[in-house]
Write a protein that holds these residues in place. Sequence first.
Motif, short mmCIF file in Angstrom:
data_model
loop_
_atom_site.label_atom_id
_atom_site.label_comp_id
_atom_site.label_asym_id
_atom_site.label_seq_id
_atom_site.Cartn_x
_atom_site.Cartn_y
_atom_site.Cartn_z
N VAL A 91 -15.17 -51.96 0.16
CA VAL A 91 -14.79 -52.08 -1.24
C VAL A 91 -16.01 -52.50 -2.05
CG1 VAL A 91 -13.24 -53.22 -2.87
CG2 VAL A 91 -12.45 -52.74 -0.53
N ALA A 92 -16.37 -51.68 -3.04
CA ALA A 92 -17.52 -51.96 -3.89
C ALA A 92 -17.06 -52.17 -5.33
CB ALA A 92 -18.52 -50.80 -3.83
N TYR A 93 -17.53 -53.28 -5.92
CA TYR A 93 -17.22 -53.54 -7.33
C TYR A 93 -18.39 -54.32 -7.94
CZ TYR A 93 -15.94 -58.40 -6.27
OH TYR A 93 -15.95 -59.71 -5.87
N GLY A 94 -18.33 -54.48 -9.26
CA GLY A 94 -19.44 -55.14 -9.95
C GLY A 94 -20.72 -54.37 -9.67
N PRO A 95 -21.85 -55.07 -9.58
CA PRO A 95 -23.12 -54.39 -9.30
C PRO A 95 -23.10 -53.62 -7.98
CG PRO A 95 -23.51 -56.65 -10.03
CD PRO A 95 -22.03 -56.51 -9.83
N GLY A 96 -22.20 -54.00 -7.06
CA GLY A 96 -22.11 -53.30 -5.79
C GLY A 96 -21.61 -51.87 -5.92
N LEU A 97 -21.02 -51.52 -7.08
CA LEU A 97 -20.54 -50.15 -7.27
C LEU A 97 -21.67 -49.13 -7.17
CD1 LEU A 97 -18.01 -48.43 -7.83
CD2 LEU A 97 -18.62 -48.51 -10.24
N HIS A 98 -22.91 -49.57 -7.40
CA HIS A 98 -24.05 -48.64 -7.27
C HIS A 98 -24.10 -48.03 -5.86
CE1 HIS A 98 -26.00 -49.05 -11.17
NE2 HIS A 98 -25.62 -50.31 -11.13
N MET A 99 -23.52 -48.71 -4.89
CA MET A 99 -23.45 -48.17 -3.53
C MET A 99 -22.71 -46.84 -3.52
SD MET A 99 -21.69 -49.95 -0.22
CE MET A 99 -21.90 -49.27 1.42
N LEU A 100 -21.72 -46.70 -4.40
CA LEU A 100 -20.86 -45.51 -4.40
C LEU A 100 -21.08 -44.60 -5.60
CD1 LEU A 100 -17.55 -47.24 -3.18
CD2 LEU A 100 -19.31 -46.09 -1.81
#
Length: 159
Positions: free
Chosen positions: A78-87
Motif C-alpha cells: 500500500v503506497a500513499y503520501g510521498p510513497g505514491l511515487h512508487m506506483l
Amino acid sequence: MRRWFCQLIVASMVCLPMASAALAQGAKQHSSRPAKPHRLLIHVDQNDPAVMNLALNNATNVIEYYRAKGQDVDVDIVAYGPGLHMLRADTSPVQDRIKQLKGMAFPSKVQFSACGNTKENMEKKEGHSVAVLSDATIVPSGVVQLMEKQEEGWSYVRP
C-alpha cells in the motif's frame, strides 16, 4: 476375580486397536485441514527508492519462503503520501521490479494499492492527471486500506 481380570484383558485387547485407529484417523483429518491463509500488508509512505526496494525485497522473500513450503501467500503493498511515487507511471524508480514481482508471484497474489486521496491531491497540486502503473489498483484511501486489512487479520510490515 480371575475371570473378571481375564475379561478386562480381552476387552482391552479389542478396544485398544480400535481407539488407536480412531485417534490416527482424527490426526490425519486434522493435518489435512488447510492452514490459516498467509497474508502480508506492506506500507510505503516515503518517496525513497531504498524504502521502495526494501518493501519489494520483503514481498519477494516472503513469496519465495512460502513457495518453498508449497504454500501461497497474499501480499498487498500500500503506497500513499510521498510513497505514491512508487506506483506513479511517470516517477516510479522501481516499476521494472514491480512488473517482475507481479510476474513471479503466481500462484500467490500480489496487489499494489495506490491511495486515491493522495493521487487526487497530487493532481490538484500539479494541475494534471496522474497515471499509476497498470499493475497498481487505486483504492479510496491508503490508510483505510491498511487499517481494514489489519482488522481482517493481515500481518503488517513497514520497511
